[in-house]
Enzyme design. Structure first.
Site, PDB file in Angstrom:
ATOM      1  N   ARG A  22       0.821  -1.212   0.000  1.00 26.87           N
ATOM      2  CA  ARG A  22       0.000   0.000   0.000  1.00 26.87           C
ATOM      3  C   ARG A  22       0.856   1.263   0.000  1.00 26.87           C
ATOM      4  NH1 ARG A  22      -5.272  -1.137   2.655  1.00 26.87           N
ATOM      5  NH2 ARG A  22      -5.207   0.935   3.564  1.00 26.87           N
ATOM      6  N   TRP A  50       1.928   6.169   6.418  1.00 30.18           N
ATOM      7  CA  TRP A  50       2.195   6.997   5.243  1.00 30.18           C
ATOM      8  C   TRP A  50       1.921   8.424   5.716  1.00 30.18           C
ATOM      9  CZ3 TRP A  50      -0.707  10.087   1.728  1.00 30.18           C
ATOM     10  CH2 TRP A  50      -0.118  10.274   0.481  1.00 30.18           C
ATOM     11  N   GLU A  62      -2.816   7.978 -19.451  1.00 30.43           N
ATOM     12  CA  GLU A  62      -2.420   6.835 -18.626  1.00 30.43           C
ATOM     13  C   GLU A  62      -0.936   6.505 -18.829  1.00 30.43           C
ATOM     14  OE1 GLU A  62      -3.812   5.545 -16.187  1.00 30.43           O
ATOM     15  OE2 GLU A  62      -2.877   3.593 -15.939  1.00 30.43           O
ATOM     16  N   LYS A  82       1.886   6.564 -15.851  1.00 32.03           N
ATOM     17  CA  LYS A  82       2.773   5.438 -15.514  1.00 32.03           C
ATOM     18  C   LYS A  82       4.217   5.926 -15.435  1.00 32.03           C
ATOM     19  CE  LYS A  82       0.014   3.754 -14.726  1.00 32.03           C
ATOM     20  NZ  LYS A  82      -0.904   3.258 -13.785  1.00 32.03           N
ATOM     21  N   GLU A 101       4.800   8.190 -12.289  1.00 30.70           N
ATOM     22  CA  GLU A 101       4.703   7.633 -10.942  1.00 30.70           C
ATOM     23  C   GLU A 101       5.765   6.586 -10.634  1.00 30.70           C
ATOM     24  OE1 GLU A 101       0.907   5.780 -10.178  1.00 30.70           O
ATOM     25  OE2 GLU A 101       0.855   4.908 -12.169  1.00 30.70           O
ATOM     26  N   LYS A 143      -1.159   2.641  -2.492  1.00 29.70           N
ATOM     27  CA  LYS A 143      -2.074   1.872  -3.330  1.00 29.70           C
ATOM     28  C   LYS A 143      -3.519   2.271  -3.070  1.00 29.70           C
ATOM     29  CE  LYS A 143      -3.023  -1.288  -6.342  1.00 29.70           C
ATOM     30  NZ  LYS A 143      -2.751  -0.857  -7.723  1.00 29.70           N
TER      31      LYS A 143
HETATM   32  C1  F6R Z   1      -2.126   5.104 -10.841  1.00 30.75           C
HETATM   33  C2  F6R Z   1      -2.973   4.734  -9.723  1.00 30.75           C
HETATM   34  C3  F6R Z   1      -3.803   5.788  -9.087  1.00 30.75           C
HETATM   35  C4  F6R Z   1      -5.199   5.239  -8.824  1.00 30.75           C
HETATM   36  C5  F6R Z   1      -6.037   6.245  -8.020  1.00 30.75           C
HETATM   37  C6  F6R Z   1      -7.456   5.758  -7.805  1.00 30.75           C
HETATM   38  O1  F6R Z   1      -1.380   4.022 -11.284  1.00 30.75           O
HETATM   39  O2  F6R Z   1      -2.984   3.603  -9.319  1.00 30.75           O
HETATM   40  O3  F6R Z   1      -3.858   6.935  -9.857  1.00 30.75           O
HETATM   41  O4  F6R Z   1      -5.802   4.949 -10.042  1.00 30.75           O
HETATM   42  O5  F6R Z   1      -5.438   6.481  -6.777  1.00 30.75           O
HETATM   43  O6  F6R Z   1      -7.469   4.555  -7.116  1.00 30.75           O
HETATM   44  P1  F6R Z   1      -8.743   3.608  -7.123  1.00 30.75           P
HETATM   45  O7  F6R Z   1      -8.936   3.114  -8.499  1.00 30.75           O
HETATM   46  O8  F6R Z   1      -8.395   2.519  -6.143  1.00 30.75           O
HETATM   47  O9  F6R Z   1      -9.909   4.433  -6.666  1.00 30.75           O
END
Ligand code: F6R
Length: 604
Positions: free
Chosen positions: A27, A73, A475, A479, A482, A599
């Site tokens: 996470r 975090w 996207e 990638k 990040e 995450k």
């Molecule tokens: C990028 C990534 C983040 C998530 C965002 C939303 O690789 O993983 O930008 O897409 O934090 O997260 P969810 O989809 O879990 O709401």
């Protein structure tokens, strides 16, 4: 983001808690700590990895069979040992771990300091321990805990260790209790404890849990017992195993051959050429006049892709959940809300859903994590069936979101008769070819790695595409940013000339997503504009009439298989995931746990 683990049972707590923290590493975190009760509270904390905590944990007694642990975090307060959880009351009789943010911590802290409490950290979380201590002066333990929780504003999942008992509370931040005979495993995420049990109770908002005398009680904030359903969730060990891959991210990129298939398998009536969504009551939702998709990050990019589909037949809006929730948008019984979230826990998405769902006709969730908060709070959910994604960067769940949204679009288009059987059948037939086509993109990994070597020194990149390929550009740039920390921007290629083109020189490279589709020629014009300014170009394209021209304009070309325009984003993102991956690996970076990222984003 922060992770919680706690244990109450008969075995030694320390190894169980360390193991759970290790799983929660995915996470994202920057410090961690653990406390057990063995006649008194003993604890260890460290800045950095769980492996460091493991080294220190020898100081803790093996005999302790109750404890709490946390990966932090940082939000309030720097990354230091004193800001690391667990936090304690003045006498160290109470230890707490907390996920979320206590919004009124400053006023609570002032009040508690006035009552003589001494704080050791700069966190918002520490107030919880002192507040509980303060309440214990006047109330028995259960009331004292509930009264403390009632005073907290914001979002929280809390586990407090007090004597040989655990006290739990939840508001907007997930907390789950795994049960096995008289052992209790508590965590912010089922994955941390699923090797011990498949029976779980999910705490809901404004509920508390008390574990004492080998017994669990769940109560509401009025102190009344709440009956909870025990859910069974089976998981396999392989889901948290890297297998033959060097990282989870690479494993998950390669899993897309299967996850793409899982996204439609068992969900399409091939004979009738129509998707089937068991949980959706079409009669209930059919009165909608507008679809509003909302999400964050990669999930937002998937939503933007879907907008290009829905716009053909419906009025469709796509919103950043973090903006949408403060937007005071007029929502009516003609609006269909669609929350998109891999984790199902992103607080901005959850809060936007809560703000608007009663006003809307219905709310749907497109979610990967089973029984997550969003999945439980929407009227109907559509799961991605992508399996657990451990790498912080979304990869396989992104392509699953694209396909799930595609299926939902064609489901509605068929139901409203905007698409006839023959057209739908052509889409469905092509859908079945996608896993194989993803496989053939993955075969080009070495070619893409070579490209990464060529571009690894560049500090800036532009990602450009139009129509369905614009979300792919967004996207692809996300990638790269990040996981490899390269400055990357994505634009609709048509917007370049309105300002950003001023950036272009020979130190920039541009990645064009320019497959053969309805807009290829327009994008080629945009490529000419970059070429004329000495910009370097990488093109992701398909075989077709303009391939020669695209090759002439580009320094490097990645050719992916052709498919229907609507499926190009599924194939187009795969080489960009691999490109970002290899740039990051060449830079020696930890791709599974990129710096500063989490995450599951359970804070605003
Ligand atoms: C990028 C990534 C983040 C998530 C965002 C939303 O690789 O993983 O930008 O897409 O934090 O997260 P969810 O989809 O879990 O709401």
């Amino acid at each position: 983001m922060c992770g919680i683990a706690a244990y109450y049972g008969k075995r030694s707590a320390v190894p169980i808690l360390l193991d759970a923290l290790k799983v929660l590493e995915y996470r994202g975190y920057d410090s961690c700590g653990l406390a057990v009760y063995d006649g008194k509270i003993r604890y260890v904390k460290t800045v950095g990895k769980v492996s460091e905590l493991l080294k220190k944990s020898g100081e803790l007694p093996d005999s302790a069979s109750i404890g709490i642990a946390h990966t932090r975090w940082a939000t309030h307060g720097r990354v230091t040992v004193s800001n690391t959880h667990p936090h304690f009351d003045c006498k160290k009789r109470i230890g707490i771990v907390h996920n979320g943010i206590i919004e009124n911590y400053q006023s609570l802290k002032k009040f508690l300091e006035g009552r003589g409490h001494k704080f050791r950290s700069r966190t918002d979380s520490e107030v919880i321990a002192h507040l509980f201590e303060e309440m214990l002066r006047n109330y028995p333990e259960e009331e004292a805990f509930i009264n403390s929780v009632k005073l907290l504003e914001g979002a929280f999942a809390i586990v407090a260790l007090y004597g040989d008992k655990l006290f739990l509370a939840r508001k907007s931040s997930p907390l789950v209790i795994g049960i096995k005979d008289s052992e209790f495993f508590i965590a912010s995420d089922t994955v941390a404890i699923s090797r011990h049990t498949d029976k779980f109770i999910f705490l809901d908002d404004n509920e508390v849990g008390i574990i004492r005398d080998r017994n669990l009680e769940i109560k509401n904030l009025d102190g009344f017992d709440v009956n909870k359903e025990i859910k069974r969730i089976k998981r396999t060990e392989e889901e948290i195993d890297r297998g033959r891959f060097e990282t989870f991210m690479l494993k998950e990129i390669f899993e897309q051959v299967e996850t793409v298939e899982n996204a439609y398998k068992g969900r399409v009536d091939f004979k009738a050429a129509v998707p089937v969504f068991g949980g959706i009551d079409f009669d209930k939702i059919k009165k909608f006049r507008r679809i509003i998709l909302f999400a964050c990050g990669s999930s937002y990019n998937a939503g933007l892709y879907a907008k290009y589909l829905f716009d053909r037949f419906f009025d469709c809006h796509v919103e950043y959940a973090s903006e949408f929730k403060y937007a005071d948008k007029k929502i009516s019984k003609r609006d269909l809300l669609v929350a998109i979230s891999q984790s199902g826990e992103t607080i901005d998405v959850l809060e936007a859903l809560r703000k608007y769902k009663e006003k809307a006709l219905a709310s749907l969730g497109i979610v990967n994590v089973v029984s997550s908060s969003i999945a439980r709070e929407v009227d109907a959910g559509i799961y991605l069936h992508a399996g657990r994604e451990i790498g912080v960067a979304a990869t396989k769940t992104y392509t699953s979101q694209l396909l799930t949204l595609f299926l939902f679009w064609i489901y509605l288009a068929r139901k409203f008769n905007y698409i006839d059987f023959a057209t739908a059948k052509r889409y469905i037939d092509e859908l079945k070819k996608l896993p194989g086509k993803v496989g053939s993109v993955l075969k080009r990994e070495m070619e893409i790695k070579k490209l990464a070597r060529k571009y690894v020194k560049f500090g800036n990149a532009l990602f450009l595409g139009r129509k369905f390929n614009y979300p792919t550009a967004l996207e692809g740039a996300l990638k790269l940013k990040e996981i490899s920390y390269v400055h990357a921007e994505a634009l609709s290629a048509g917007e370049m000339k309105h300002g950003p083109i001023a950036l272009v020189d020979d130190r920039f490279y541009s990645v064009f997503i320019v497959p053969h589709d309805s807009i290829t020629d327009k994008v080629i014009n945009n490529m000419e504009e970059i070429k004329a300014r000495s910009g370097k170009i990488i093109a992701v394209t398909t075989k077709g009439r303009s391939l020669k021209q695209i090759k002439r304009l580009s320094d490097d070309v990645i050719v992916i298989p052709g498919t229907k325009e609507e499926f190009l984003p599924v194939l187009g993102i795969v080489p960009l995931q691999l490109f970002a991956y290899h740039i990051a690996r060449l830079k020696g970076l930890d791709v599974d746990k990129p710096r500063n990222l989490a995450k599951t984003v359970t804070v605003e």
